[in-house]
Write a protein that holds these residues in place. Structure first.
Motif, mmCIF file in Angstrom:
data_model
loop_
_atom_site.group_PDB
_atom_site.id
_atom_site.type_symbol
_atom_site.label_atom_id
_atom_site.label_comp_id
_atom_site.label_asym_id
_atom_site.label_seq_id
_atom_site.Cartn_x
_atom_site.Cartn_y
_atom_site.Cartn_z
ATOM 1 N N ILE A 184 7.870 -4.843 -9.341
ATOM 2 C CA ILE A 184 9.076 -4.130 -9.783
ATOM 3 C C ILE A 184 9.850 -3.592 -8.585
ATOM 4 C CG2 ILE A 184 9.896 -2.070 -11.002
ATOM 5 C CD1 ILE A 184 7.496 -2.493 -12.934
ATOM 6 N N ILE A 185 9.122 -2.977 -7.650
ATOM 7 C CA ILE A 185 9.769 -2.396 -6.472
ATOM 8 C C ILE A 185 10.428 -3.480 -5.630
ATOM 9 C CG2 ILE A 185 9.336 -1.192 -4.288
ATOM 10 C CD1 ILE A 185 9.367 0.608 -6.750
ATOM 11 N N LYS A 186 9.741 -4.566 -5.418
ATOM 12 C CA LYS A 186 10.306 -5.645 -4.596
ATOM 13 C C LYS A 186 11.591 -6.192 -5.200
ATOM 14 C CE LYS A 186 6.461 -8.097 -4.167
ATOM 15 N NZ LYS A 186 5.552 -9.203 -3.737
ATOM 16 N N GLN A 187 11.654 -6.253 -6.531
ATOM 17 C CA GLN A 187 12.830 -6.830 -7.182
ATOM 18 C C GLN A 187 13.961 -5.827 -7.403
ATOM 19 O OE1 GLN A 187 12.120 -9.217 -10.684
ATOM 20 N NE2 GLN A 187 10.130 -9.960 -9.914
ATOM 21 N N ASN A 188 13.608 -4.536 -7.534
ATOM 22 C CA ASN A 188 14.621 -3.560 -7.939
ATOM 23 C C ASN A 188 14.864 -2.427 -6.950
ATOM 24 O OD1 ASN A 188 15.171 -4.323 -10.990
ATOM 25 N ND2 ASN A 188 12.952 -4.459 -10.669
ATOM 26 N N GLN A 220 11.981 0.992 0.053
ATOM 27 C CA GLN A 220 11.832 2.443 -0.070
ATOM 28 C C GLN A 220 10.752 2.900 0.917
ATOM 29 O OE1 GLN A 220 13.714 4.358 -2.475
ATOM 30 N NE2 GLN A 220 14.786 2.397 -2.450
ATOM 31 N N HIS A 221 11.074 3.890 1.723
ATOM 32 C CA HIS A 221 10.113 4.402 2.701
ATOM 33 C C HIS A 221 9.385 5.595 2.085
ATOM 34 C CE1 HIS A 221 8.472 6.295 6.331
ATOM 35 N NE2 HIS A 221 8.620 5.120 6.922
ATOM 36 N N VAL A 222 8.083 5.469 1.929
ATOM 37 C CA VAL A 222 7.305 6.511 1.257
ATOM 38 C C VAL A 222 6.155 6.973 2.148
ATOM 39 C CG1 VAL A 222 7.846 5.607 -1.040
ATOM 40 C CG2 VAL A 222 5.773 4.838 0.136
ATOM 41 N N THR A 223 5.626 8.141 1.811
ATOM 42 C CA THR A 223 4.393 8.636 2.436
ATOM 43 C C THR A 223 3.366 8.862 1.346
ATOM 44 O OG1 THR A 223 5.508 9.698 4.308
ATOM 45 C CG2 THR A 223 3.314 10.513 3.735
ATOM 46 N N MET A 224 2.192 8.284 1.528
ATOM 47 C CA MET A 224 1.082 8.469 0.590
ATOM 48 C C MET A 224 -0.034 9.215 1.303
ATOM 49 S SD MET A 224 -1.121 5.597 -1.546
ATOM 50 C CE MET A 224 0.297 5.103 -2.535
ATOM 51 N N GLN A 225 -0.563 10.250 0.646
ATOM 52 C CA GLN A 225 -1.681 10.986 1.234
ATOM 53 C C GLN A 225 -2.891 10.913 0.303
ATOM 54 O OE1 GLN A 225 -0.676 15.141 1.788
ATOM 55 N NE2 GLN A 225 -0.873 15.617 -0.376
ATOM 56 N N PHE A 226 -4.069 10.999 0.902
ATOM 57 C CA PHE A 226 -5.325 10.914 0.158
ATOM 58 C C PHE A 226 -6.135 12.184 0.403
ATOM 59 C CE2 PHE A 226 -3.852 6.653 0.734
ATOM 60 C CZ PHE A 226 -4.226 5.974 -0.413
ATOM 61 N N PHE A 227 -6.700 12.736 -0.688
ATOM 62 C CA PHE A 227 -7.494 13.956 -0.595
ATOM 63 C C PHE A 227 -8.500 13.991 -1.734
ATOM 64 C CE2 PHE A 227 -4.196 14.946 -3.595
ATOM 65 C CZ PHE A 227 -4.774 15.825 -4.506
ATOM 66 N N GLN A 228 -9.402 14.968 -1.685
ATOM 67 C CA GLN A 228 -10.359 15.200 -2.771
ATOM 68 C C GLN A 228 -10.439 16.701 -3.029
ATOM 69 O OE1 GLN A 228 -14.126 16.334 -1.899
ATOM 70 N NE2 GLN A 228 -12.805 17.234 -0.339
ATOM 71 N N ARG A 229 -11.262 17.124 -3.963
ATOM 72 C CA ARG A 229 -11.190 18.510 -4.447
ATOM 73 C C ARG A 229 -12.501 19.280 -4.282
ATOM 74 N NH1 ARG A 229 -8.643 15.048 -7.878
ATOM 75 N NH2 ARG A 229 -6.432 15.431 -8.336
ATOM 76 N N ARG A 230 -13.250 19.007 -3.242
ATOM 77 C CA ARG A 230 -14.546 19.672 -3.058
ATOM 78 C C ARG A 230 -14.655 20.187 -1.629
ATOM 79 N NH1 ARG A 230 -19.646 18.521 -1.010
ATOM 80 N NH2 ARG A 230 -21.450 19.133 -2.262
ATOM 81 N N ASP A 231 -15.139 21.415 -1.468
ATOM 82 C CA ASP A 231 -15.385 21.949 -0.131
ATOM 83 C C ASP A 231 -16.675 21.365 0.439
ATOM 84 O OD1 ASP A 231 -13.116 23.514 -0.163
ATOM 85 O OD2 ASP A 231 -14.155 25.332 -0.832
ATOM 86 N N GLU A 282 5.889 -1.499 -0.862
ATOM 87 C CA GLU A 282 5.416 -2.838 -1.211
ATOM 88 C C GLU A 282 4.485 -3.426 -0.151
ATOM 89 O OE1 GLU A 282 9.898 -3.383 -0.180
ATOM 90 O OE2 GLU A 282 8.559 -1.792 -0.890
ATOM 91 N N ASN A 283 4.418 -2.784 1.011
ATOM 92 C CA ASN A 283 3.546 -3.289 2.072
ATOM 93 C C ASN A 283 2.104 -2.794 1.961
ATOM 94 O OD1 ASN A 283 5.646 -4.703 3.152
ATOM 95 N ND2 ASN A 283 5.993 -3.347 4.898
ATOM 96 N N LEU A 328 -0.207 -3.739 -9.143
ATOM 97 C CA LEU A 328 0.374 -5.050 -8.858
ATOM 98 C C LEU A 328 1.735 -5.194 -9.537
ATOM 99 C CD1 LEU A 328 -2.791 -7.323 -9.253
ATOM 100 C CD2 LEU A 328 -1.798 -6.415 -7.141
ATOM 101 N N LYS A 329 1.828 -4.678 -10.766
ATOM 102 C CA LYS A 329 3.099 -4.759 -11.486
ATOM 103 C C LYS A 329 4.180 -3.925 -10.807
ATOM 104 C CE LYS A 329 1.249 -5.788 -16.084
ATOM 105 N NZ LYS A 329 1.071 -5.292 -17.474
#
Length: 362
Positions: A42-46, A50-61, A110-111, A37-38
């Protein structure tokens, strides 16, 4: 017809908030770690836009993925301007391996960034329960499995856990809450409490159960007196065709009375052991009750079930509880891996390529 039935029939692609009925406090940040949340502020104000890509993964077969539809419903309902996000995802029920991306989200941080830990938690819990359920179904060798996980965790987890177990192949649940998202209804046998209030008289407990629920086949719980075969035969002789099954739930700390005059030096006679179930089946068959099924519970997991199946132990239904909700087999993490179209990630992380991900549009 619920959404799951529509999805199974191919009429819709994903389950939505109509199924999950998401807590509105998710959108208020109530379940979000404070530092997310913080950083959002910070991003919204400063550093806005910014266009980012976030990926999700885990570490088990060999993990059975679950929670994707729920996560997409969360994004659709609580992200800012979700239609502007570019999302790629796998499906509930997909088998995934270590470091394989299951979800990628691109857009303004921020979205959607404040949902990171909510997404991680949802994918982790659902995939753990789904994988555990799948492993139990495999070990059951085609026999029915009954989820008794209603008493093994916070009751608020029952709807989501029930859905995850369904994805893993379990179609019998103990509570209506476990079937809330799938349409299944709770079922089960008599508890030890009923026998206790009958003074330990299993036959009386069965008879008043049968009187109260006239249209039901009875499943007698026969370990109350630690004399499984004696009480099973008493119940069978009293109920005849009304007795559909007997359930053995002997504690691992006990040895059934059947073994009091038997040589047990070559096996462990504690709890629900193979030898007790073979003896029970033989006794029922000899007495003319071949129609009576045997249900076992208490401490069952894939290892114990596989051992039973290896020796063709005459079990008809397995009751499994605590193993299903073990929440430590996989853990998902979300990482930012691109910034404004260029690779940018924490050391050791990168944008993993995948040709399995499918575009998601709201």
């Amino acid at each position: 017809m619920n959404e799951l039935e529509l999805k199974i029939q191919g009429k819709i692609e994903r389950l939505t908030d109509k199924t999950f009925r998401l807590d509105p406090r998710i959108g208020e940040g109530y379940f979000t770690a404070k530092y997310f949340l913080k950083v959002n502020e910070i991003i919204k104000q400063n550093l806005p836009d910014q266009h980012v890509t976030m990926q999700f993964f885990q570490r088990r077969d060999d993990t059975l993925l679950c929670g994707i539809d729920e996560v997409l419903a969360i994004i659709n309902k609580f992200a800012k301007n979700p239609s502007e996000l570019e999302i790629y995802a796998l499906d509930d029920g997909d088998i995934i391996n270590a470091n394989e991306p299951v979800l990628k989200i691109s857009g303004k941080y921020e979205n959607f960034g404040f949902l990171e830990n909510v997404i991680d938690a949802t994918l982790t819990r659902r995939s753990c329960v789904a994988t555990n359920s799948r492993d139990v179904i495999r070990a059951a060798n085609g026999k029915d499995v009954f989820s008794m996980a209603d008493r093994q965790d916070d009751i608020c987890t029952q709807p989501g856990d029930g859905y995850a177990s369904f994805i893993g192949g379990i179609k019998k649940v103990a509570t209506d809450a476990q079937g809330e998202l799938t349409g299944l209804k709770g079922g089960g046998t008599m508890p030890h409490a009923l026998i206790q209030m009958c003074g330990g008289d299993v036959v009386k407990a069965c008879q008043i159960y049968a009187k109260t629920f006239e249209n039901e086949q009875i499943t007698a719980l026969v370990d109350y007196n630690n004399d499984v075969i004696t009480d099973a035969l008493k119940a069978a002789n009293a109920l005849k065709e009304r007795l559909g099954a007997v359930r053995v739930d002997t504690s691992k700390n006990l040895i059934d009375k059947y073994f009091e005059d038997k040589d047990t030096s070559k096996f462990d006679p504690h709890g629900v052991c193979k030898e007790l179930i073979f003896a029970l089946r033989e006794a029922l068959d000899k007495a003319g009750f071949k129609h009576v099924k045997i249900v076992v519970s208490s401490g069952f997991n894939p290892q114990k079930m596989s051992e039973f199946e290896k020796f063709n132990t005459p079990v008809d239904i397995y009751g499994v509880g605590s193993y299903l909700v073990k929440n430590d087999i996989c853990g998902f993490t979300g990482d930012l891996v691109e910034l404004n179209g260029k690779s940018e990630a924490k050391f050791g992380r990168k944008n993993f390529a995948s040709d399995r991900l499918k575009r998601v549009k709201f």
